[in-house]
Design a protein around this motif. Structure first.
Motif, short mmCIF file in Angstrom:
data_model
loop_
_atom_site.label_atom_id
_atom_site.label_comp_id
_atom_site.label_asym_id
_atom_site.label_seq_id
_atom_site.Cartn_x
_atom_site.Cartn_y
_atom_site.Cartn_z
N ILE A 181 3.76 25.42 45.55
CA ILE A 181 3.85 26.62 44.72
C ILE A 181 5.06 27.46 45.16
CG2 ILE A 181 2.68 28.75 44.04
CD1 ILE A 181 0.02 27.24 44.59
N ARG A 182 5.20 27.65 46.46
CA ARG A 182 6.31 28.45 46.98
C ARG A 182 7.66 27.82 46.63
NH1 ARG A 182 8.40 28.81 52.52
NH2 ARG A 182 6.75 27.36 53.14
N TYR A 183 7.75 26.52 46.80
CA TYR A 183 9.02 25.85 46.51
C TYR A 183 9.25 25.65 45.01
CZ TYR A 183 10.38 25.13 51.33
OH TYR A 183 10.79 25.34 52.62
N GLY A 184 8.20 25.75 44.22
CA GLY A 184 8.40 25.74 42.78
C GLY A 184 9.34 26.85 42.35
N LEU A 185 9.21 27.99 42.99
CA LEU A 185 10.12 29.11 42.74
C LEU A 185 11.45 28.93 43.47
CD1 LEU A 185 9.25 32.84 42.58
CD2 LEU A 185 10.98 32.09 44.20
N LEU A 186 11.40 28.53 44.73
CA LEU A 186 12.61 28.46 45.56
C LEU A 186 13.60 27.41 45.06
CD1 LEU A 186 10.92 28.73 49.07
CD2 LEU A 186 12.38 30.45 47.98
N LEU A 187 13.12 26.35 44.43
CA LEU A 187 14.02 25.31 43.95
C LEU A 187 14.61 25.64 42.59
CD1 LEU A 187 12.18 22.00 44.99
CD2 LEU A 187 13.89 23.31 46.26
N VAL A 188 14.06 26.62 41.93
CA VAL A 188 14.61 27.05 40.63
C VAL A 188 15.67 28.12 40.83
CG1 VAL A 188 14.06 28.31 38.50
CG2 VAL A 188 12.63 26.40 39.23
N GLU A 189 15.45 29.04 41.75
CA GLU A 189 16.34 30.20 41.91
C GLU A 189 17.81 29.82 42.11
OE1 GLU A 189 13.42 33.73 43.55
OE2 GLU A 189 14.40 32.41 45.01
N PRO A 190 18.17 28.74 42.85
CA PRO A 190 19.59 28.43 43.05
C PRO A 190 20.23 27.63 41.92
CG PRO A 190 18.22 27.37 44.74
CD PRO A 190 17.33 27.90 43.69
N LEU A 191 19.46 27.21 40.92
CA LEU A 191 20.00 26.36 39.86
C LEU A 191 21.09 27.07 39.07
CD1 LEU A 191 16.73 24.83 38.35
CD2 LEU A 191 18.42 23.61 39.73
N THR A 192 22.18 26.38 38.83
CA THR A 192 23.17 26.86 37.88
C THR A 192 22.71 26.43 36.49
OG1 THR A 192 24.49 24.84 37.95
CG2 THR A 192 24.99 26.53 39.60
N PRO A 193 23.24 27.04 35.42
CA PRO A 193 22.80 26.65 34.07
C PRO A 193 22.92 25.15 33.81
CG PRO A 193 24.05 28.68 33.97
CD PRO A 193 24.14 28.21 35.39
N GLY A 194 23.95 24.52 34.33
CA GLY A 194 24.13 23.09 34.10
C GLY A 194 23.24 22.20 34.94
N GLN A 195 22.53 22.77 35.92
CA GLN A 195 21.67 21.98 36.81
C GLN A 195 20.21 21.95 36.36
OE1 GLN A 195 22.57 24.02 40.55
NE2 GLN A 195 23.42 22.11 41.35
N VAL A 196 19.85 22.77 35.40
CA VAL A 196 18.44 22.84 35.00
C VAL A 196 18.00 21.47 34.48
CG1 VAL A 196 16.76 23.92 33.45
CG2 VAL A 196 18.59 25.29 34.47
N PRO A 197 16.94 20.89 35.06
CA PRO A 197 16.49 19.57 34.60
C PRO A 197 16.20 19.55 33.10
CG PRO A 197 15.37 20.18 36.63
CD PRO A 197 16.12 21.40 36.18
N ALA A 198 16.50 18.43 32.47
CA ALA A 198 16.39 18.33 31.02
C ALA A 198 15.00 18.71 30.49
CB ALA A 198 16.78 16.93 30.56
N PRO A 199 13.89 18.23 31.08
CA PRO A 199 12.58 18.60 30.51
C PRO A 199 12.34 20.10 30.53
CG PRO A 199 12.35 16.78 32.07
CD PRO A 199 13.75 17.31 32.22
N LEU A 200 12.77 20.77 31.60
CA LEU A 200 12.59 22.21 31.71
C LEU A 200 13.49 22.95 30.74
CD1 LEU A 200 10.92 24.21 33.37
CD2 LEU A 200 12.71 24.16 35.13
N ASP A 201 14.73 22.49 30.62
CA ASP A 201 15.68 23.11 29.70
C ASP A 201 15.21 22.94 28.26
OD1 ASP A 201 18.14 24.53 29.42
OD2 ASP A 201 19.10 22.70 28.71
N GLU A 202 14.72 21.76 27.91
CA GLU A 202 14.22 21.51 26.56
C GLU A 202 12.98 22.32 26.25
OE1 GLU A 202 13.73 17.32 26.76
OE2 GLU A 202 15.88 16.90 26.62
N LEU A 203 12.12 22.50 27.25
CA LEU A 203 10.94 23.35 27.06
C LEU A 203 11.37 24.76 26.67
CD1 LEU A 203 7.89 24.01 27.31
CD2 LEU A 203 8.31 24.43 29.74
N PHE A 204 12.31 25.33 27.41
CA PHE A 204 12.75 26.69 27.11
C PHE A 204 13.44 26.79 25.77
CE2 PHE A 204 11.44 27.82 31.25
CZ PHE A 204 11.36 29.19 31.29
N ALA A 205 14.20 25.76 25.41
CA ALA A 205 14.85 25.76 24.11
C ALA A 205 13.85 25.77 22.97
CB ALA A 205 15.79 24.55 23.99
N SER A 206 12.65 25.25 23.24
CA SER A 206 11.63 25.18 22.19
C SER A 206 10.83 26.47 22.05
CB SER A 206 10.67 24.02 22.49
OG SER A 206 9.75 24.36 23.54
N LEU A 207 10.98 27.39 22.98
CA LEU A 207 10.16 28.61 22.96
C LEU A 207 10.83 29.72 22.14
CD1 LEU A 207 9.05 28.70 26.71
CD2 LEU A 207 7.74 27.88 24.76
#
Length: 205
Positions: free
Chosen positions: A179-205
């Motif tokens: 749970i803790r690293y779920g947040l910590l591994l997202v915070e440093p992501l650049t826009p181009g690093q966001v994994p495709a499933p997560l990026d596609e999820l947000f695009a659908s919202l």
């Protein structure tokens, strides 16, 4: 003031066999239109962290992000929240190994599985591969978990595993760490690093 946690709690009680009136009333009061179904709380932490990074207030957009407490609960939650229940739009993430189960469960509930985005192993694996193992190890060191990580690597079962698999396994070895690293591994992501499933999820919202 009604908040999204009240709705989540009401849905969890309903899914456990309690009455559904409170969940229905809260959905109306919150103006909900979409529920994002996630397997666990680490996925929830990651999605909420990315929403914050992108300046998205999902609650104000009528979106609830909800942890089901396990992939096998998807059919139950889809029944309660989808077309035969509250009539909300459902989307979310699932792991590749469970995709067929999701497809069957969602079909039975009258929900299209096309709105669910697939992670190869799981979301943690997607985030580790997106950041790279060296960057993840830097985060582990910064969080004060280096000694635990080094001890973990000395275990015989880890000696022949690729580094990204070792990291993924390490995150699940202590309660609350995923749970803790779920947040910590997202915070440093650049826009181009966001994994495709997560990026596609947000695009659908």
């Amino acid at each position: 003031m009604v908040d999204m946690w009240a709705f989540r709690d009401a849905v969890d009680r309903w899914a456990a066999g309690g009455p559904g009136d409170a969940a229905g009333e809260l959905a109306v009061r919150l103006g909900l239109r979409t529920v994002v179904l996630l397997e666990g709380r680490s996925d929830l932490a990651a999605v909420e962290a990315l929403a914050a990074l992108r300046g998205r207030d999902l609650a104000s957009e009528g979106v609830c992000v909800l942890s089901m407490g396990g992939a096998m609960s998807v059919g139950r939650y889809a029944d309660l929240l989808g077309p035969s229940g509250l009539g909300l739009r459902l989307t979310g993430l699932c792991d590749e190994r469970e995709q067929r189960y999701y497809d069957r469960a969602l079909r039975r509930a009258g929900v299209s599985s096309g709105g669910f985005f697939v992670c190869v192993a799981d979301l943690e694996d997607e985030l580790i591969r997106a950041l790279g193992t060296a960057r993840v190890e830097e985060i582990i060191r910064a969080e004060g978990d280096l000694r635990a990580w080094q001890t973990f690597l000395r275990q015989p079962a880890q000696h022949d595993r690729p580094r990204h698999q070792q990291l993924r396994r390490f995150l699940g070895t202590k309660k609350g760490r995923k749970i803790r690293y779920g947040l910590l591994l997202v915070e440093p992501l650049t826009p181009g690093q966001v994994p495709a499933p997560l990026d596609e999820l947000f695009a659908s919202l």
